[in-house]
Design a protein around this motif. Sequence first.
Motif, PDB file in Angstrom:
ATOM      1  N   PHE A  71       0.720  -1.243  -0.112  1.00 39.24           N
ATOM      2  CA  PHE A  71       0.078  -0.250   0.056  1.00 39.24           C
ATOM      3  C   PHE A  71       0.892   1.266  -0.157  1.00 39.24           C
ATOM      4  O   PHE A  71       1.870   1.346   0.362  1.00 39.24           O
ATOM      5  CB  PHE A  71      -0.937   0.222   1.132  1.00 39.24           C
ATOM      6  N   TYR A  72       0.296   2.245  -0.521  1.00 39.46           N
ATOM      7  CA  TYR A  72       1.014   3.726  -0.491  1.00 39.46           C
ATOM      8  C   TYR A  72      -0.008   4.496   0.433  1.00 39.46           C
ATOM      9  O   TYR A  72      -1.370   4.738  -0.242  1.00 39.46           O
ATOM     10  CB  TYR A  72       1.090   4.135  -1.994  1.00 39.46           C
ATOM     11  N   ALA A  73       0.387   4.842   1.571  1.00 45.92           N
ATOM     12  CA  ALA A  73      -0.808   5.705   2.415  1.00 45.92           C
ATOM     13  C   ALA A  73      -0.318   6.901   2.536  1.00 45.92           C
ATOM     14  O   ALA A  73       0.716   7.116   2.803  1.00 45.92           O
ATOM     15  CB  ALA A  73      -0.662   5.083   3.860  1.00 45.92           C
ATOM     16  N   GLU A  74      -1.309   8.100   2.384  1.00 48.11           N
ATOM     17  CA  GLU A  74      -1.032   9.289   2.157  1.00 48.11           C
ATOM     18  C   GLU A  74      -0.709   9.795   3.507  1.00 48.11           C
ATOM     19  O   GLU A  74      -0.963   9.256   4.810  1.00 48.11           O
ATOM     20  CB  GLU A  74      -2.243  10.190   1.580  1.00 48.11           C
ATOM     21  N   LYS A  75       0.243  10.932   3.689  1.00 46.13           N
ATOM     22  CA  LYS A  75       0.607  11.363   5.188  1.00 46.13           C
ATOM     23  C   LYS A  75      -0.440  12.195   5.509  1.00 46.13           C
ATOM     24  O   LYS A  75      -1.210  12.935   4.764  1.00 46.13           O
ATOM     25  CB  LYS A  75       1.827  12.184   4.899  1.00 46.13           C
ATOM     26  N   PRO A  76      -0.387  12.763   6.770  1.00 43.24           N
ATOM     27  CA  PRO A  76       0.216  11.877   7.777  1.00 43.24           C
ATOM     28  C   PRO A  76      -0.549  10.649   8.074  1.00 43.24           C
ATOM     29  O   PRO A  76      -1.649  10.592   8.168  1.00 43.24           O
ATOM     30  CB  PRO A  76       0.235  13.139   8.995  1.00 43.24           C
ATOM     31  N   LEU A  77      -0.055   9.894   9.057  1.00 45.17           N
ATOM     32  CA  LEU A  77      -0.367   8.401   9.182  1.00 45.17           C
ATOM     33  C   LEU A  77      -1.408   8.585  10.426  1.00 45.17           C
ATOM     34  O   LEU A  77      -2.565   8.089  10.346  1.00 45.17           O
ATOM     35  CB  LEU A  77       0.574   7.587   9.526  1.00 45.17           C
ATOM     36  N   VAL A  81       0.447   8.942  19.088  1.00 47.54           N
ATOM     37  CA  VAL A  81       1.459   8.085  19.258  1.00 47.54           C
ATOM     38  C   VAL A  81       0.629   6.714  19.145  1.00 47.54           C
ATOM     39  O   VAL A  81       1.408   5.638  18.525  1.00 47.54           O
ATOM     40  CB  VAL A  81       2.269   8.318  20.615  1.00 47.54           C
ATOM     41  N   ALA A  82      -0.212   6.320  20.068  1.00 44.54           N
ATOM     42  CA  ALA A  82      -1.094   5.158  20.167  1.00 44.54           C
ATOM     43  C   ALA A  82      -1.369   4.533  18.544  1.00 44.54           C
ATOM     44  O   ALA A  82      -1.434   3.389  18.110  1.00 44.54           O
ATOM     45  CB  ALA A  82      -1.993   5.132  21.096  1.00 44.54           C
ATOM     46  N   GLN A  83      -1.890   5.704  17.853  1.00 47.51           N
ATOM     47  CA  GLN A  83      -2.523   5.313  16.535  1.00 47.51           C
ATOM     48  C   GLN A  83      -1.186   4.801  15.463  1.00 47.51           C
ATOM     49  O   GLN A  83      -1.518   4.184  14.928  1.00 47.51           O
ATOM     50  CB  GLN A  83      -3.112   6.583  16.039  1.00 47.51           C
ATOM     51  N   VAL A  84      -0.320   5.622  15.696  1.00 49.30           N
ATOM     52  CA  VAL A  84       0.901   5.317  14.970  1.00 49.30           C
ATOM     53  C   VAL A  84       1.546   4.115  15.090  1.00 49.30           C
ATOM     54  O   VAL A  84       1.642   3.194  14.185  1.00 49.30           O
ATOM     55  CB  VAL A  84       2.089   6.570  15.110  1.00 49.30           C
ATOM     56  N   GLU A  85       1.544   3.689  16.385  1.00 52.70           N
ATOM     57  CA  GLU A  85       2.032   2.063  16.652  1.00 52.70           C
ATOM     58  C   GLU A  85       1.206   1.349  16.413  1.00 52.70           C
ATOM     59  O   GLU A  85       1.530   0.021  15.818  1.00 52.70           O
ATOM     60  CB  GLU A  85       2.290   2.163  18.361  1.00 52.70           C
ATOM     61  N   ALA A  86      -0.072   1.356  16.260  1.00 51.67           N
ATOM     62  CA  ALA A  86      -0.893   0.193  15.995  1.00 51.67           C
ATOM     63  C   ALA A  86      -0.789   0.231  14.302  1.00 51.67           C
ATOM     64  O   ALA A  86      -1.080  -0.750  13.785  1.00 51.67           O
ATOM     65  CB  ALA A  86      -2.372   0.850  16.420  1.00 51.67           C
ATOM     66  N   ILE A  87      -0.915   1.406  13.667  1.00 54.56           N
ATOM     67  CA  ILE A  87      -0.677   1.254  12.315  1.00 54.56           C
ATOM     68  C   ILE A  87       0.504   0.663  11.855  1.00 54.56           C
ATOM     69  O   ILE A  87       0.425  -0.134  11.011  1.00 54.56           O
ATOM     70  CB  ILE A  87      -0.906   2.633  11.660  1.00 54.56           C
ATOM     71  N   HIS A  88       1.504   0.889  12.434  1.00 59.54           N
ATOM     72  CA  HIS A  88       2.799   0.386  12.079  1.00 59.54           C
ATOM     73  C   HIS A  88       2.986  -1.140  12.346  1.00 59.54           C
ATOM     74  O   HIS A  88       3.482  -1.908  11.637  1.00 59.54           O
ATOM     75  CB  HIS A  88       3.894   1.181  12.627  1.00 59.54           C
ATOM     76  N   ASP A  89       2.267  -1.355  13.246  1.00 56.59           N
ATOM     77  CA  ASP A  89       2.268  -2.996  13.891  1.00 56.59           C
ATOM     78  C   ASP A  89       1.291  -3.666  12.637  1.00 56.59           C
ATOM     79  O   ASP A  89       1.425  -4.905  12.393  1.00 56.59           O
ATOM     80  CB  ASP A  89       1.588  -3.118  15.145  1.00 56.59           C
ATOM     81  N   ALA A  90       0.120  -2.983  12.422  1.00 54.32           N
ATOM     82  CA  ALA A  90      -0.801  -3.675  11.415  1.00 54.32           C
ATOM     83  C   ALA A  90      -0.016  -3.887  10.113  1.00 54.32           C
ATOM     84  O   ALA A  90      -0.247  -4.889   9.544  1.00 54.32           O
ATOM     85  CB  ALA A  90      -2.033  -2.908  11.457  1.00 54.32           C
ATOM     86  N   GLU A 288       9.621   6.326  13.010  1.00 58.81           N
ATOM     87  CA  GLU A 288      10.246   7.476  13.844  1.00 58.81           C
ATOM     88  C   GLU A 288       9.421   8.722  13.230  1.00 58.81           C
ATOM     89  O   GLU A 288       9.474   9.863  14.024  1.00 58.81           O
ATOM     90  CB  GLU A 288      11.583   7.400  13.733  1.00 58.81           C
ATOM     91  N   SER A 289       9.336   8.940  11.886  1.00 54.75           N
ATOM     92  CA  SER A 289       8.942  10.225  11.479  1.00 54.75           C
ATOM     93  C   SER A 289       7.388  10.398  11.869  1.00 54.75           C
ATOM     94  O   SER A 289       7.219  11.354  12.199  1.00 54.75           O
ATOM     95  CB  SER A 289       8.930  10.002   9.778  1.00 54.75           C
ATOM     96  N   SER A 290       6.598   9.395  11.618  1.00 55.34           N
ATOM     97  CA  SER A 290       5.229   9.630  11.928  1.00 55.34           C
ATOM     98  C   SER A 290       5.005   9.722  13.523  1.00 55.34           C
ATOM     99  O   SER A 290       4.316  10.510  14.052  1.00 55.34           O
ATOM    100  CB  SER A 290       4.229   8.240  11.727  1.00 55.34           C
ATOM    101  N   LEU A 291       5.770   9.123  14.336  1.00 55.20           N
ATOM    102  CA  LEU A 291       5.814   9.261  15.832  1.00 55.20           C
ATOM    103  C   LEU A 291       6.353  10.550  16.204  1.00 55.20           C
ATOM    104  O   LEU A 291       5.744  11.189  17.286  1.00 55.20           O
ATOM    105  CB  LEU A 291       6.925   8.241  16.309  1.00 55.20           C
ATOM    106  N   LEU A 292       7.260  11.229  15.477  1.00 54.81           N
ATOM    107  CA  LEU A 292       7.862  12.653  15.675  1.00 54.81           C
ATOM    108  C   LEU A 292       6.329  13.495  15.662  1.00 54.81           C
ATOM    109  O   LEU A 292       6.036  14.557  16.340  1.00 54.81           O
ATOM    110  CB  LEU A 292       8.783  12.910  15.071  1.00 54.81           C
ATOM    111  N   VAL A 293       5.772  13.481  14.628  1.00 50.84           N
ATOM    112  CA  VAL A 293       4.628  14.164  14.187  1.00 50.84           C
ATOM    113  C   VAL A 293       3.606  14.021  15.375  1.00 50.84           C
ATOM    114  O   VAL A 293       3.044  14.866  15.635  1.00 50.84           O
ATOM    115  CB  VAL A 293       3.989  13.843  12.943  1.00 50.84           C
TER     116      VAL A 293
END
Length: 311
Positions: A71-77, A81-90, A288-293
């Motif tokens: 997939f190609y997901a548009e930014k920002p994810l 923080v919890a959302q970013v972690e869940a998305i990257h884990d998925a 890390e980029s998505s987590l920083l945002v």
Amino acid sequence: MVIAVIGAGSIGKRHAGNLEALGEAVEPIGWRGFDQAAFEARKDVEAVVIATSTPIRLELIDICARRDWPFYAEKPLAWRVAQVEAIHDAGAPVAERSMVGFMMRYHPAVRDLAARDLSQVYGFQFEIGHDVRQWRENWSFAGSYAADPEGGGVLMDLSHEVDLALALFPGLELGAVDCVGHRDFAGVDFATRLHLSSAAGVVGSVAMDYVSPVSLRRAGLRGRDEVVDLDFLAPEIRIACEENVKVVPYAFDRNDMFMDMMRDFLALVRGQDTSNNPLIPRFDRMRESSLLVARAWENRVFSGVVDMDMS
């Protein structure tokens, strides 16, 4: 086989048009009325472009991962923080073949910066600003995603510069996040400045706003050996070293970045060689980029309001 583009807004239409220009079979799919179960059962999907609004990420990435669809997901994810972690884990099962849409990594000036020795840089600043009321014809800020206090605001909207800072200077840590709001849009940042630093000895800031009457997008790097100033809108880069000053203009179309990025995405999908861009925003490298945002959004401190008529 088709590339499914989910999202019928301007960015979804751009991606669909670019994929067609590259000779791909494309199926645009609007989010309204989207049948997730029916989509997941399909046998003709090769890859997915997710061009929906920011809140609609996790469920689609989860489907892609279960079906082994890059997939190609548009930014920002995400904005938490919890959302970013869940998305990257998925998305982990297809992470090495997927991308996040930080297309400014394909700007030719950014690619030139990435090729330079930045170890001598001690300071940086990135800045982007323009009047949000002038974005596009018939634009209504109040009726847009940007006006939502949960995930809206300029930090999320113009997060490219945050990503660029981290891409060029890995290991940045977040300091203060200072914001100016608006009296009619509680919890929505109209001007935000991030303070960043790293153990490598570089400090800097990223500023973004919805207020500037003149559109601007620029960056500056300050080093022991040279001073670099970049105007993304000209676009040109100015490099000063002792008595020498070099100015390099760039002739390109903004859509070139989207096209180059989509070519790399298709190469990832098919296990082919990508371009030589060292900043390719492959999904497995973007946590890390998505987590920083997200950390910045969660740590915003509002210190006042801007007097700006949004009617």
